[in-house]
Scaffold this motif. Structure first.
Motif, PDB file in Angstrom:
ATOM      1  N   PRO A  75     -17.662  39.729 -17.365  1.00 47.75           N
ATOM      2  CA  PRO A  75     -16.867  40.943 -17.607  1.00 47.75           C
ATOM      3  C   PRO A  75     -16.970  41.900 -16.421  1.00 47.75           C
ATOM      4  O   PRO A  75     -18.028  42.029 -15.823  1.00 47.75           O
ATOM      5  N   ARG A  76     -15.862  42.510 -16.068  1.00 45.53           N
ATOM      6  CA  ARG A  76     -15.888  43.494 -14.977  1.00 45.53           C
ATOM      7  C   ARG A  76     -14.673  44.419 -15.084  1.00 45.53           C
ATOM      8  O   ARG A  76     -13.540  43.949 -15.195  1.00 45.53           O
ATOM      9  N   ASP A  77     -14.903  45.717 -15.054  1.00 45.31           N
ATOM     10  CA  ASP A  77     -13.834  46.728 -14.989  1.00 45.31           C
ATOM     11  C   ASP A  77     -12.725  46.499 -16.011  1.00 45.31           C
ATOM     12  O   ASP A  77     -11.536  46.540 -15.672  1.00 45.31           O
TER      13      ASP A  77
ATOM     14  N   PRO B 128     -13.872  29.324 -28.669  1.00 49.97           N
ATOM     15  CA  PRO B 128     -12.692  28.712 -29.309  1.00 49.97           C
ATOM     16  C   PRO B 128     -11.765  29.682 -30.025  1.00 49.97           C
ATOM     17  O   PRO B 128     -10.613  29.328 -30.285  1.00 49.97           O
ATOM     18  N   THR B 129     -12.198  30.908 -30.303  1.00 50.04           N
ATOM     19  CA  THR B 129     -11.293  31.809 -31.031  1.00 50.04           C
ATOM     20  C   THR B 129     -10.330  32.559 -30.119  1.00 50.04           C
ATOM     21  O   THR B 129      -9.396  33.200 -30.589  1.00 50.04           O
ATOM     22  N   ILE B 130     -10.550  32.520 -28.809  1.00 55.07           N
ATOM     23  CA  ILE B 130      -9.732  33.410 -27.960  1.00 55.07           C
ATOM     24  C   ILE B 130      -8.333  32.850 -27.682  1.00 55.07           C
ATOM     25  O   ILE B 130      -7.397  33.615 -27.497  1.00 55.07           O
ATOM     26  N   GLY B 131      -8.206  31.526 -27.639  1.00 57.19           N
ATOM     27  CA  GLY B 131      -6.893  30.903 -27.447  1.00 57.19           C
ATOM     28  C   GLY B 131      -6.128  31.446 -26.248  1.00 57.19           C
ATOM     29  O   GLY B 131      -4.975  31.867 -26.362  1.00 57.19           O
ATOM     30  N   LEU B 132      -6.761  31.447 -25.086  1.00 55.99           N
ATOM     31  CA  LEU B 132      -6.077  31.955 -23.888  1.00 55.99           C
ATOM     32  C   LEU B 132      -4.928  31.031 -23.502  1.00 55.99           C
ATOM     33  O   LEU B 132      -5.036  29.811 -23.630  1.00 55.99           O
ATOM     34  N   THR B 133      -3.852  31.635 -23.014  1.00 59.22           N
ATOM     35  CA  THR B 133      -2.728  30.841 -22.513  1.00 59.22           C
ATOM     36  C   THR B 133      -2.410  31.271 -21.082  1.00 59.22           C
ATOM     37  O   THR B 133      -2.952  32.267 -20.593  1.00 59.22           O
ATOM     38  N   ARG B 134      -1.509  30.560 -20.447  1.00 60.24           N
ATOM     39  CA  ARG B 134      -1.126  30.852 -19.058  1.00 60.24           C
ATOM     40  C   ARG B 134      -0.659  32.305 -18.906  1.00 60.24           C
ATOM     41  O   ARG B 134      -0.901  32.942 -17.881  1.00 60.24           O
ATOM     42  N   ASP B 135       0.008  32.827 -19.970  1.00 51.54           N
ATOM     43  CA  ASP B 135       0.534  34.199 -19.891  1.00 51.54           C
ATOM     44  C   ASP B 135      -0.572  35.246 -19.822  1.00 51.54           C
ATOM     45  O   ASP B 135      -0.317  36.397 -19.457  1.00 51.54           O
ATOM     46  N   ASP B 136      -1.782  34.876 -20.238  1.00 50.57           N
ATOM     47  CA  ASP B 136      -2.882  35.846 -20.213  1.00 50.57           C
ATOM     48  C   ASP B 136      -3.475  36.037 -18.819  1.00 50.57           C
ATOM     49  O   ASP B 136      -4.236  36.971 -18.588  1.00 50.57           O
ATOM     50  N   VAL B 137      -3.134  35.137 -17.909  1.00 50.80           N
ATOM     51  CA  VAL B 137      -3.749  35.207 -16.573  1.00 50.80           C
ATOM     52  C   VAL B 137      -3.044  36.290 -15.752  1.00 50.80           C
ATOM     53  O   VAL B 137      -1.885  36.156 -15.394  1.00 50.80           O
ATOM     54  N   GLU B 138      -3.771  37.380 -15.494  1.00 50.48           N
ATOM     55  CA  GLU B 138      -3.155  38.513 -14.787  1.00 50.48           C
ATOM     56  C   GLU B 138      -3.210  38.335 -13.277  1.00 50.48           C
ATOM     57  O   GLU B 138      -2.345  38.802 -12.555  1.00 50.48           O
ATOM     58  N   SER B 139      -4.279  37.741 -12.809  1.00 50.56           N
ATOM     59  CA  SER B 139      -4.390  37.519 -11.360  1.00 50.56           C
ATOM     60  C   SER B 139      -5.357  36.366 -11.118  1.00 50.56           C
ATOM     61  O   SER B 139      -6.025  35.898 -12.048  1.00 50.56           O
ATOM     62  N   HIS B 140      -5.419  35.933  -9.883  1.00 48.41           N
ATOM     63  CA  HIS B 140      -6.312  34.822  -9.541  1.00 48.41           C
ATOM     64  C   HIS B 140      -6.552  34.847  -8.048  1.00 48.41           C
ATOM     65  O   HIS B 140      -5.848  35.513  -7.295  1.00 48.41           O
ATOM     66  N   TRP B 141      -7.582  34.123  -7.625  1.00 43.24           N
ATOM     67  CA  TRP B 141      -7.799  33.954  -6.198  1.00 43.24           C
ATOM     68  C   TRP B 141      -8.423  32.586  -5.941  1.00 43.24           C
ATOM     69  O   TRP B 141      -9.032  32.005  -6.829  1.00 43.24           O
ATOM     70  N   ALA B 142      -8.212  32.104  -4.715  1.00 42.39           N
ATOM     71  CA  ALA B 142      -8.816  30.831  -4.315  1.00 42.39           C
ATOM     72  C   ALA B 142      -9.583  31.057  -3.025  1.00 42.39           C
ATOM     73  O   ALA B 142      -9.123  31.769  -2.135  1.00 42.39           O
TER      74      ALA B 142
ATOM     75  N   ILE C 129      -9.824  32.971 -12.236  1.00 40.41           N
ATOM     76  CA  ILE C 129      -8.697  33.641 -12.902  1.00 40.41           C
ATOM     77  C   ILE C 129      -9.220  34.905 -13.595  1.00 40.41           C
ATOM     78  O   ILE C 129     -10.408  34.984 -13.947  1.00 40.41           O
ATOM     79  N   VAL C 130      -8.320  35.867 -13.784  1.00 43.77           N
ATOM     80  CA  VAL C 130      -8.698  37.148 -14.395  1.00 43.77           C
ATOM     81  C   VAL C 130      -7.822  37.385 -15.620  1.00 43.77           C
ATOM     82  O   VAL C 130      -6.593  37.245 -15.542  1.00 43.77           O
ATOM     83  N   VAL C 131      -8.455  37.722 -16.741  1.00 43.26           N
ATOM     84  CA  VAL C 131      -7.686  38.066 -17.949  1.00 43.26           C
ATOM     85  C   VAL C 131      -8.168  39.425 -18.471  1.00 43.26           C
ATOM     86  O   VAL C 131      -9.275  39.858 -18.156  1.00 43.26           O
ATOM     87  N   ASP C 132      -7.329  40.070 -19.256  1.00 39.44           N
ATOM     88  CA  ASP C 132      -7.697  41.386 -19.760  1.00 39.44           C
ATOM     89  C   ASP C 132      -8.770  41.262 -20.843  1.00 39.44           C
ATOM     90  O   ASP C 132      -8.783  40.290 -21.601  1.00 39.44           O
ATOM     91  N   GLN C 133      -9.632  42.268 -20.912  1.00 36.53           N
ATOM     92  CA  GLN C 133     -10.691  42.261 -21.932  1.00 36.53           C
ATOM     93  C   GLN C 133     -10.103  42.257 -23.345  1.00 36.53           C
ATOM     94  O   GLN C 133     -10.725  41.745 -24.270  1.00 36.53           O
ATOM     95  N   SER C 134      -8.899  42.796 -23.509  1.00 39.50           N
ATOM     96  CA  SER C 134      -8.300  42.807 -24.847  1.00 39.50           C
ATOM     97  C   SER C 134      -8.008  41.369 -25.304  1.00 39.50           C
ATOM     98  O   SER C 134      -7.989  41.089 -26.496  1.00 39.50           O
TER      99      SER C 134
END
Ligand SMILES: Cc1cc2nc3c(=O)[nH]c(=O)nc-3n(C[C@H](O)[C@H](O)[C@H](O)COP(=O)(O)OP(=O)(O)OC[C@H]3O[C@@H](n4cnc5c(N)ncnc54)[C@H](O)[C@@H]3O)c2cc1C
Length: 543
Positions: free
Chosen positions: A288-290, A328-342, A261-266
């Motif tokens: 981290p990438r791009d 533990p501080t980042i608290g990622l959720t499903r909405d943070d996932v911008e793209s993915h691949w399998a 999965i890919v999430v934004d660096q922000s």
């Protein structure tokens, strides 16, 4: 090969297929992932007349869906596969020298946590041994860090239970671009290679495999291609072709699915790549990438559609939970996932072993009809896998025809785009070409991306830009009301290059495999898709 070499252009697809069909080849490779492309390059350099057909785009199978690392083979050490650690370590060094634009050192942090996979002593010794076995350069050998030093490098790590870390060097790549550079190199040497060309049937003479019926999926035309040797390098599909050949006996594939999965660096401002423990005992990368961070992978048995393995919600949840537990501080959720691949790992089945325990070793099978199949393996080891297959092909051809061929040449073959003065010359090369692009009004950030993407082939992009006489950068506007499109000159130059020198046919070819925008720059992907699709399908781009 007697005939003038053809550019690796979309416009030459039919001519390439006609040439393959016109005169028997020494070798036909089925499958345009890293394995097949590596074989095509090796065999062409040894003097064979080679053709390669790929039913989708090059690298559209597993070879664009990996973790994108050229491994030194640390995980093989844990499995006791010493020979493999040695081999991939050497391979990594060779690849770095031959393609420094697409193989980039990436310091990797291995956190040591209470109850984790590795203790401090075992990690320290394991990484030490790995450095020696893999022949790691002194400057890149492992360093053991204490807790404070570890947190200074990556403050987002969970502090509770953290005991320190091992810091070692992995190499990052772009798997699809690496595959493209390999097949471009093969074509530059005289190979014929066509995407969207599917092997549909095998042709036999008295039980011996002599040819393949091929469908061009773009032009909807049929061809018959004859070859002295035929290699099945179709990754997850190898058993399908073995079944067609009536030779699916003994060892079989065991497919496992891996999701990223890919999430934004922000949302996940990871400073440094980390290889970390997951509660179920597996390990996962965060890299981290791009301007993004990608997280992966899962490893589960798979039996579905081979061309389109789905990313399931439970795959995403698993990776989000893994990241949130270690950071533990980042608290990622499903909405943070911008793209993915399998992607599907084409591993070789071993009774009683779980997906993560299966060996990543490659194996060659030769059927009674003569079909040579290569299965298993890794992106990292592709050159050596190719050498083993082509050794076999050449041995048989020499015995059968009395002709002789060169030994393997690929260890010193600089790949397409890699003519940058080696790893030492690379930073200077980047700087010089960023300046040249600045003179053509290309901003620094974009220029750097372009040079990294195309390496020494940037000269073609610069050539297109100069021919267009760029003065001011235009804005991309798709304007159906006016019925005309203003196209950013850099986009146009890139598209021209990808169509005329990398055989891009459809918008996805450019936006997924040639630029990675679909995964790492979703906004651009969404904005550009209609424009690129309009230009390429049907083709209206004028270069
Ligand atoms: C999740 C995941 C992560 C990974 N991470 C890494 C990593 O970080 N580093 C590493 O070294 N390795 C990694 N690997 C392994 C590596 O990606 C694979 O070993 C490698 O890409 C396999 O390449 P391939 O060419 O054998 O198969 P593929 O890339 O799948 O190529 C096979 C091709 O054959 C074509 N084909 C099939 N049937 C036909 C036909 N009838 N006619 C014509 N063409 C046909 C397909 O379209 C496909 O493109 C990873 C794998 C996965 C799944």
């Amino acid at each position: 090969m007697g005939k003038e070499k053809l550019a690796f252009s979309r416009d030459n697809r039919s001519t390439m297929l006609e040439r393959m069909a016109g005169e028997p080849l020494d070798l036909l490779v089925i499958g345009g992932g890293i394995t097949g492309c590596g074989i095509a390059l090796d065999a062409t350099l040894r003097g064979l007349r080679v053709g390669l057909i790929e039913m989708q785009d090059f690298a559209a199978g597993t070879s664009s869906r990996s973790t994108k690392l050229i491994h030194g083979g640390l995980r093989y050490l844990k499995q006791g596969e010493i020979g493999l650690v040695r081999e991939v370590g050497r391979e990594r060094a060779i690849l770095y020298r031959n393609a420094p634009h697409v193989v980039i050192p990436e310091p990797m942090l291995l956190p040591l946590v209470e109850g984790g996979t590795y203790g401090r002593l075992a990690t320290s010794f394991g990484l030490w041994l790995y450095d020696r076995l893999a022949g790691v350069e002194k400057s890149e050998r492992r360093v053991m860090l204490n807790k404070e030093e570890t947190l200074a490098r990556e403050p987002l790590l969970k502090k509770d239970g953290l005991k320190g870390s091992g810091l070692y060097v992995e190499y990052r790549t772009d798997d699809a671009r690496l595959t493209l550079e390999v097949i471009k190199s093969a074509v530059e040497q005289g190979a014929l290679a066509v995407n969207y060309a599917e092997a549909t049937e095998f042709i036999y003479d008295q039980g011996k495999l002599i040819g393949v019926a091929v469908t061009d999926r773009v032009e909807q035309r049929e061809y018959t291609i004859y070859a002295a040797k035929i290699v099945n390098a179709t990754g997850p599909w190898v058993d399908q072709l073995r079944r067609k050949d009536n030779s699916l006996k003994g060892k079989r594939l065991h497919l496992t699915k891996g999701v990223h999965i890919v999430v934004d660096q922000s949302r996940f401002p990871l400073r440094q790549a980390v290889y970390f423990d997951v509660p179920d005992g597996r390990m996962v990368f965060a890299i981290p990438r791009d301007g993004k961070t990608y997280i992966g992978t899962t490893d589960t048995d798979y039996q579905g559609d081979l061309a389109h393995p789905p990313v399931d919600e439970e795959d995403i949840t698993y990776l989000l939970e893994a990241a949130n537990a270690m950071f533990p501080t980042i608290g990622l959720t499903r909405d943070d996932v911008e793209s993915h691949w399998a992607g599907l790992r084409p591993l070789i089945h071993e009774d009683g072993k779980s997906p993560s325990e299966l060996s990543r070793k490659d194996e060659i099978f030769r059927s009674e009809s003569g079909l040579i199949t290569i299965a298993g393996g890794k992106l990292t080891g592709f050159r050596k896998m190719a050498e083993r297959v082509v050794d076999l092909v050449v041995r048989e051809l020499e015995q059968e025809t009395g002709r002789t061929f060169l030994p393997c040449q690929t260890a010193t073959q600089v790949l397409s785009g890699g003519q940058v003065g080696g790893p030492e010359g690379w930073p200077g090369f980047v700087q010089k070409h960023v300046q040249e692009l600045a003179a053509l009004n290309v901003e620094k950030e974009q220029a750097e991306k372009l040079v990294h993407r195309y390496g020494s082939n940037i000269r073609h992009i610069i050539g297109y830009l100069k021919r267009m006489g760029v003065q001011e950068p235009e804005v991309v506007v798709l304007d159906p009301a006016e019925g005309k499109q203003h196209i950013d000159p850099v986009l146009k130059a890139e598209l021209c290059y990808c169509v005329q020198h990398e055989m891009a046919v459809y918008a996805e070819d450019y936006l997924i495999r040639r630029t990675g925008a679909a995964y790492f720059d979703k906004d651009t992907y969404v904005a550009l898709y209609p424009v690129v699709n309009e230009l390429l399908n049907p083709p209206s781009l004028s270069c």
